[in-house]
Design a protein around this motif. Structure first.
Motif, short mmCIF file in Angstrom:
data_model
loop_
_atom_site.label_atom_id
_atom_site.label_comp_id
_atom_site.label_asym_id
_atom_site.label_seq_id
_atom_site.Cartn_x
_atom_site.Cartn_y
_atom_site.Cartn_z
N LEU A 28 0.85 -1.20 0.00
CA LEU A 28 0.00 0.00 0.00
C LEU A 28 0.87 1.24 0.00
O LEU A 28 1.85 1.31 0.73
N ASP A 29 0.54 2.21 -0.83
CA ASP A 29 1.19 3.52 -0.71
C ASP A 29 0.93 4.02 0.71
O ASP A 29 -0.21 4.00 1.16
N PRO A 30 1.95 4.49 1.44
CA PRO A 30 1.70 4.89 2.84
C PRO A 30 0.80 6.12 2.96
O PRO A 30 0.03 6.25 3.91
N GLU A 31 0.88 7.02 1.99
CA GLU A 31 0.05 8.23 2.06
C GLU A 31 -1.13 8.09 1.10
O GLU A 31 -0.98 7.56 0.00
N PRO A 32 -2.30 8.58 1.51
CA PRO A 32 -3.44 8.52 0.58
C PRO A 32 -3.17 9.39 -0.66
O PRO A 32 -2.51 10.43 -0.56
N THR A 33 -3.68 8.95 -1.79
CA THR A 33 -3.52 9.73 -3.02
C THR A 33 -4.57 10.85 -3.07
O THR A 33 -4.31 11.92 -3.62
N TRP A 34 -5.74 10.56 -2.53
CA TRP A 34 -6.81 11.57 -2.51
C TRP A 34 -7.49 11.55 -1.14
O TRP A 34 -7.50 10.51 -0.45
N ARG A 35 -8.10 12.67 -0.79
CA ARG A 35 -8.93 12.74 0.44
C ARG A 35 -10.28 13.36 0.09
O ARG A 35 -10.33 14.36 -0.65
N ILE A 36 -11.32 12.75 0.63
CA ILE A 36 -12.69 13.27 0.41
C ILE A 36 -13.22 13.67 1.78
O ILE A 36 -13.21 12.86 2.72
N LEU A 37 -13.69 14.90 1.90
CA LEU A 37 -14.24 15.38 3.17
C LEU A 37 -15.75 15.16 3.16
O LEU A 37 -16.43 15.60 2.22
N GLN A 38 -16.24 14.45 4.17
CA GLN A 38 -17.67 14.14 4.22
C GLN A 38 -18.31 14.91 5.37
O GLN A 38 -17.97 14.72 6.53
N GLU A 39 -19.26 15.77 5.02
CA GLU A 39 -19.96 16.58 6.02
C GLU A 39 -21.21 15.85 6.51
O GLU A 39 -21.75 14.99 5.79
N PRO A 40 -21.71 16.22 7.70
CA PRO A 40 -22.95 15.59 8.16
C PRO A 40 -24.09 15.85 7.18
O PRO A 40 -24.19 16.94 6.63
N ARG A 41 -24.90 14.84 6.96
CA ARG A 41 -26.09 14.85 6.07
C ARG A 41 -25.72 14.74 4.59
O ARG A 41 -26.56 14.85 3.71
N SER A 42 -24.42 14.52 4.33
CA SER A 42 -23.99 14.41 2.93
C SER A 42 -24.15 12.99 2.43
O SER A 42 -24.28 12.04 3.21
N LEU A 43 -24.12 12.88 1.10
CA LEU A 43 -24.09 11.57 0.42
C LEU A 43 -22.82 11.52 -0.42
O LEU A 43 -22.55 12.44 -1.21
N LEU A 44 -22.04 10.45 -0.25
CA LEU A 44 -20.90 10.19 -1.13
C LEU A 44 -21.19 8.89 -1.86
O LEU A 44 -21.55 7.88 -1.23
N ILE A 45 -21.07 8.90 -3.19
CA ILE A 45 -21.24 7.66 -3.97
C ILE A 45 -19.90 7.33 -4.61
O ILE A 45 -19.30 8.18 -5.28
N THR A 46 -19.42 6.11 -4.39
CA THR A 46 -18.21 5.65 -5.09
C THR A 46 -18.59 4.43 -5.94
O THR A 46 -19.35 3.56 -5.49
N THR A 47 -18.05 4.39 -7.17
CA THR A 47 -18.44 3.34 -8.11
C THR A 47 -17.25 2.91 -8.97
O THR A 47 -16.17 3.50 -8.89
N SER A 48 -17.50 1.95 -9.79
CA SER A 48 -16.63 1.44 -10.87
C SER A 48 -15.16 1.35 -10.45
O SER A 48 -14.86 0.74 -9.44
N THR A 49 -14.20 1.93 -11.20
CA THR A 49 -12.79 1.66 -10.88
C THR A 49 -12.40 2.24 -9.52
O THR A 49 -11.50 1.71 -8.87
N LEU A 50 -13.05 3.29 -9.10
CA LEU A 50 -12.73 3.82 -7.77
C LEU A 50 -13.07 2.76 -6.71
O LEU A 50 -12.39 2.62 -5.70
N TYR A 51 -14.13 1.98 -6.97
CA TYR A 51 -14.51 0.90 -6.06
C TYR A 51 -13.58 -0.30 -6.21
O TYR A 51 -13.11 -0.86 -5.23
N THR A 52 -13.30 -0.69 -7.46
CA THR A 52 -12.60 -1.97 -7.68
C THR A 52 -11.08 -1.86 -7.54
O THR A 52 -10.44 -2.80 -7.09
N ASP A 53 -10.49 -0.72 -7.92
CA ASP A 53 -9.03 -0.67 -8.06
C ASP A 53 -8.33 0.07 -6.92
O ASP A 53 -7.10 0.07 -6.86
N PHE A 54 -9.04 0.73 -6.05
CA PHE A 54 -8.41 1.54 -5.00
C PHE A 54 -8.92 1.09 -3.63
O PHE A 54 -9.97 0.48 -3.52
#
Ligand SMILES: O=C(O)CCC(=O)C(=O)O
Length: 260
Positions: A170-196
């Motif tokens: 595993l790369d020790p540092e994340p490549t990306w960061r997503i900030l999730q606020e209360p009441r938010s919806l985050l959807i992750t799909t396809s290669t973001l789901y399968t490859d990361f």
């Protein structure tokens, strides 16, 4: 941005303005595909769902070393789900609202679960993260159709996305960061789901938050809340909605046996 309004049944509730299609809220700096809606549920809905979670019978909670979780309608057994409906409070408003948003403006476009085996989520994990507690980087695996819808309740935190190296490390540092606020919806799909891989740091404070470091900065409800670059963690609860591919009709089989 074109949008549609959701009328709430309560006189004191805020009206939500949802995007007309998910491509309006795509996190464009991420591999295909992730979407972020900062106001997916109202404060009243957030409170009602948190009350339902809190009033669930104690055995519903699975206590892990630092985190606890509920699984609805039940745990998977050998990657299979026993056929059972989600409780009404998980179905409405979240599942119904997910079904009301098209992926794109294309004439044939439908909602995010339209290509999944059951055309809607059939499984929900509820994770509670006190300050200082996260989840190790991992992939969600093959039991699920590659779409995860995460509704965040109570507080904000960062979800870290990691690349794995060619040797599997595993790369020790994340490549990306997503900030999730209360009441938010985050959807992750396809290669973001399968490859990361995705994970949440075991920290009491998310730091170095800025437009340059947070993939969904321009989609946040309140970027000003993080203008000093910090997010002090408070207890955050997440609901992750997925479609388990393999569903066993155990109830049906038992019925068959009884009839013999
Ligand atoms: O709580 C979250 O946002 C992430 C949960 C998660 O990684 C999972 O359920 O696999």
């Amino acid at each position: 941005m074109a949008c549609h309004l959701v009328d709430e049944p309560f006189a004191n509730s805020t009206t939500l303005t949802l995007p007309d299609s998910l491509d309006q809220v795509r996190i464009t700096s991420l591999p295909p595909a992730a979407y972020y809606i900062s106001d997916f549920i109202t404060e009243e809905e957030e409170k009602a769902i948190l009350d339902k979670i809190a009033s669930a019978p104690k055995p519903r909670w699975k206590q892990l070393t630092h985190r606890r979780l509920q699984t609805w309608p039940s745990d998977l057994v050998n990657n299979k789900l026993i056929d059972a409906p989600l409780p009404a409070w998980l179905n409405d408003p979240i599942v119904t609202r997910l079904g009301s948003i098209r992926v794109s403006q294309e004439p044939n476009s439908s909602d995010i679960f339209s290509n999944s085996p059951h055309q809607k989520p059939n499984h929900v994990l509820i994770n509670e993260y006190p300050p200082g507690i996260g989840i190790m980087p991992h992939k969600d695996g093959a039991a699920y159709h590659p779409v995860v819808c995460t509704v965040s309740l109570g507080a904000s935190l960062c979800l870290d996305i990691y690349k794995s190296k060619d040797n599997g490390a595993l790369d020790p540092e994340p490549t990306w960061r997503i900030l999730q606020e209360p009441r938010s919806l985050l959807i992750t799909t396809s290669t973001l789901y399968t490859d990361f891989l995705h994970g949440i740091a075991d920290t009491t404070e998310d730091i170095q938050l800025s437009r340059g470091t947070i993939a969904n900065w321009d989609l946040l409800r309140s970027p000003d809340d993080f203008s000093d670059g910090h997010n002090i963690r408070r207890t955050r609860t997440s609901l992750t909605f997925r479609d388990v591919m393999n569903v066993s009709k155990l109830g049906g089989k038992l019925g068959l046996l009884r009839r013999k």
